[in-house]
Design an enzyme around this catalytic site. Structure first.
Site, PDB file in Angstrom:
ATOM      1  CG  HIS A   1      -1.888   0.965   1.444  1.00 36.49           C
ATOM      2  ND1 HIS A   1      -1.626   2.249   1.823  1.00 36.49           N
ATOM      3  CD2 HIS A   1      -3.234   0.884   1.289  1.00 36.49           C
ATOM      4  CE1 HIS A   1      -2.773   2.921   1.901  1.00 36.49           C
ATOM      5  NE2 HIS A   1      -3.761   2.117   1.577  1.00 36.49           N
TER       6      HIS A   1
ATOM      7  CG  ASP B   1       0.473  -2.251   6.066  1.00 33.06           C
ATOM      8  OD1 ASP B   1      -0.486  -2.310   6.862  1.00 33.06           O
ATOM      9  OD2 ASP B   1       0.380  -1.747   4.929  1.00 33.06           O
TER      10      ASP B   1
ATOM     11  CD  GLN C   1      -7.061  -4.293   4.168  1.00 28.31           C
ATOM     12  OE1 GLN C   1      -7.997  -5.008   4.516  1.00 28.31           O
ATOM     13  NE2 GLN C   1      -7.241  -3.056   3.736  1.00 28.31           N
TER      14      GLN C   1
ATOM     15  CE  LYS D   1      -7.435  -0.157   6.232  1.00 32.69           C
ATOM     16  NZ  LYS D   1      -8.202   0.479   5.153  1.00 32.69           N
TER      17      LYS D   1
ATOM     18  CB  CYS E   1      -3.778   3.324  -1.465  1.00 28.39           C
ATOM     19  SG  CYS E   1      -4.974   4.590  -1.109  1.00 28.39           S
TER      20      CYS E   1
END
Lengths: 146, 409
Positions: free
Chosen positions: B121, B198, B201, B224, B364
């Site tokens: 991302h 990261d 998600q 999220k 993104c």
């Protein structure tokens, strides 16, 4: 009901411009080249303009984007060709009003771009329609500063 | 599959969009919020609002207890050793930028390497680009396999003894790929590099265990995973955080302030300058309670099953291409696709007219779009409140879109 609303957006004249874009290509000896993109969605336009004696003699575009953005680019080139720079800018401002859902100055012949009026009811798609016009305004603006 | 009763907790889902019941398939962008989270935030402002760590008064104590209680919930949620390792931030982007600007600036020099992948991302690309430019370091990308997964051989080829930072997403927001973080962390450590994850998600969808992953930093966002926007977490190993300098200075984070010199609070507060995101942290804590009650393992299984069903049903549509691994066991609950040559924006508009919310664009991830050789894609992403019936509605909507544009594209 949904399909009716869709038809307001995807008018047949828009689809025609998308399928058979006018003024597609690059002016080899253009006086002005503008590349613009829509950073949120990835639509891109490469616009070349030939401006002599304060008149947009020729306008061509290449690009990659949705039906609305590419049809709008096609219509934009069609309408500004042969126009004086200030008339082209006036058309851009009329177009901008149209996207905001405002009443439109009918002293200007809008030609096919009237078909894009429905876009104002789809807020997420307005930036698709305005990309080519912003590119033109930037190009013409740069030229008049020279 | 999870029970459809879960939907009752989400007031937003009970509405019509353009004359059709809402089908929300954009949870990878942001999830919807259950009533429990909305009420936790509302109760905080309605009953307990006060600044933290300073009030002698009762409200100040309640606010501090709520805020620090949320930190303990986060610690437990990702199995960190200590709450000293849990720093509240605005979101994943801020957390990754903090690692780049604090740890990165102090530890990356000219000619050193930072390793990321083509699927990242933008928020896990640009902080490293900027750091590499500033320090004269080299930013290196691990190439992807044809199905959008990472191979450990390629990771080994790219990471060298000059590598100082490896930063990789746990789950791809476009491909759905779940990356072998534990194995990559081992490779990074063997070369003396730190492993940054990261987790934006991943945290909403699977059980996170930072000790088992043995990652050095782990970043994720509250919004999220049923929490509010504006709150996220940076986890870092204590020994690393201890030696790192804050990047924001001001109230809350100081110990002693002199005219020309100041000192910082202990961990984790030295990284939390200014009045913290109190309501956000409390909302995130409520979201964690909510998810843990359902069970992260159940959530992960639900999403695999939905992804599998969606891929099967969507494959019935001629001309629909799906990106990322085709094996549903290798992916999280999202399906990124294109429908013939119909532009994803046009697809998304038709779906919206039928009450179905999907994402269209580059997500993104412009370098990944280039790798896929597309300018944009559409994405349907699933969460705990989605059902097979939602997938059926999506498939019906896609057929309508296909027919609508049949003679155009």
């Amino acid at each position: 009901m949904s399909t009716n609303k869709l038809d307001q957006l995807y008018r047949s004249v828009i689809m025609d411009h998308y399928k058979n874009p006018r003024n597609k290509g690059v002016i080899e000896e253009s006086s002005i080249t503008i590349d613009m993109n829509n950073p949120t969605c990835g639509d891109v336009i490469h616009l070349t303009l030939q401006i002599d004696d304060g008149i947009v003699q020729n306008a061509k575009f290449e690009g990659d984007g949705c039906s609305i953005s590419m049809a709008s680019a096609s219509m934009m080139t069609q309408i500004v060709k042969g126009k004086k720079v200030d008339e082209a800018l006036k058309a851009a401002s009329v177009f901008s009003d149209m996207m905001l859902g405002k009443g439109v100055d009918d002293s200007i012949d809008l030609g096919d771009i009237e078909a894009l009026a429905g876009v104002s009811k789809f807020p997420a798609r307005i930036k698709c329609a305005t990309l080519a016009w912003k590119a033109m305004e930037k190009g013409v603006g740069n030229d008049s500063e020279q | 599959m999870l029970s459809t009763d879960i939907r009752k907790h989400f007031p937003i889902l009970d509405q019509e969009i353009n004359g059709h019941p809402l089908v929300y398939l954009d949870s990878a962008a942001t999830s919807q919020k259950p009533r429990q989270v909305i009420e936790a935030i509302s109760n905080y402002y309605g009953l307990d609002n006060s600044n933290v760590h300073r009030g002698v008064h009762t409200l100040g104590n309640r606010a501090t207890e709520g805020y620090e209680g949320a930190r303990e919930k986060v610690r437990n949620f990702i199995n960190a050793k200590s709450t000293e390792e849990i720093i509240f931030m605005r979101g994943t982007t801020t957390a990754l930028n903090t690692v780049a600007q604090s740890y990165g600036r102090a530890n990356v020099g000219e000619g050193d390497e930072i390793v990321i992948t083509y699927m990242e991302h933008h928020s896990n690309i640009i902080p490293w680009q900027q750091l590499a430019k500033e320090k004269g370091a080299v930013l290196k990308y691990v190439d992807l396999e044809e199905d959008g997964t990472l191979s450990l051989e390629k990771v080994r080829e790219v990471i060298t003894d000059r590598t100082k930072i490896v930063s990789i997403m746990y789950v791809s927001n476009v491909l759905g790929t779940m990356n072998p973080i534990k194995e990559i962390a081992e490779i990074a450590h063997a070369h003396g590099a730190v492993m940054v994850v990261d987790g934006a998600q991943a945290a909403p969808h699977l059980k996170i265990d930072v000790q088992k992953l043995d990652c050095d930093f782990f970043a994720f966002s509250g919004h999220k995973m049923c929490g509010p926007t504006g709150i996220g977490v940076l986890y870092g190993k204590k020994e690393l955080l201890t030696n790192m300098e804050p990047i924001e200075f001001g109230g809350e984070m100081i110990d002693f302030v002199g005219l020309y010199e100041s000192t910082w609070k202990e961990l984790p507060w030295k990284f939390e300058g200014g009045t913290p995101i109190i309501a956000g942290a409390i909302g995130l804590g409520a979201a964690i309670d909510f998810l843990e009650e359902i069970g992260l393992d159940n959530i992960e299984r639900h999403e695999h099953e939905l992804a599998k069903y969606a891929m099967e049903r969507m494959s019935e549509i001629d001309g629909l291409s799906i990106y990322g691994p085709l094996d549903p066991e290798k992916r999280a609950g999202l399906v990124t696709f294109n429908l013939n040559d119909v532009h994803p924006h046009d697809v998304a508009t038709v779906l919206d007219m039928h009450g179905i919310a999907v994402r269209a664009g580059h997500h993104c991830a412009q370098p990944l779009m280039k790798w896929l050789d597309v300018s944009s894609t559409a994405r349907a992403s699933f969460y705990i409140y989605n059902t097979e019936a939602d997938v059926d509605r999506l498939v019906d909507g896609l057929r309508i879109a296909k027919e609508y544009f049949a003679d155009v594209y």
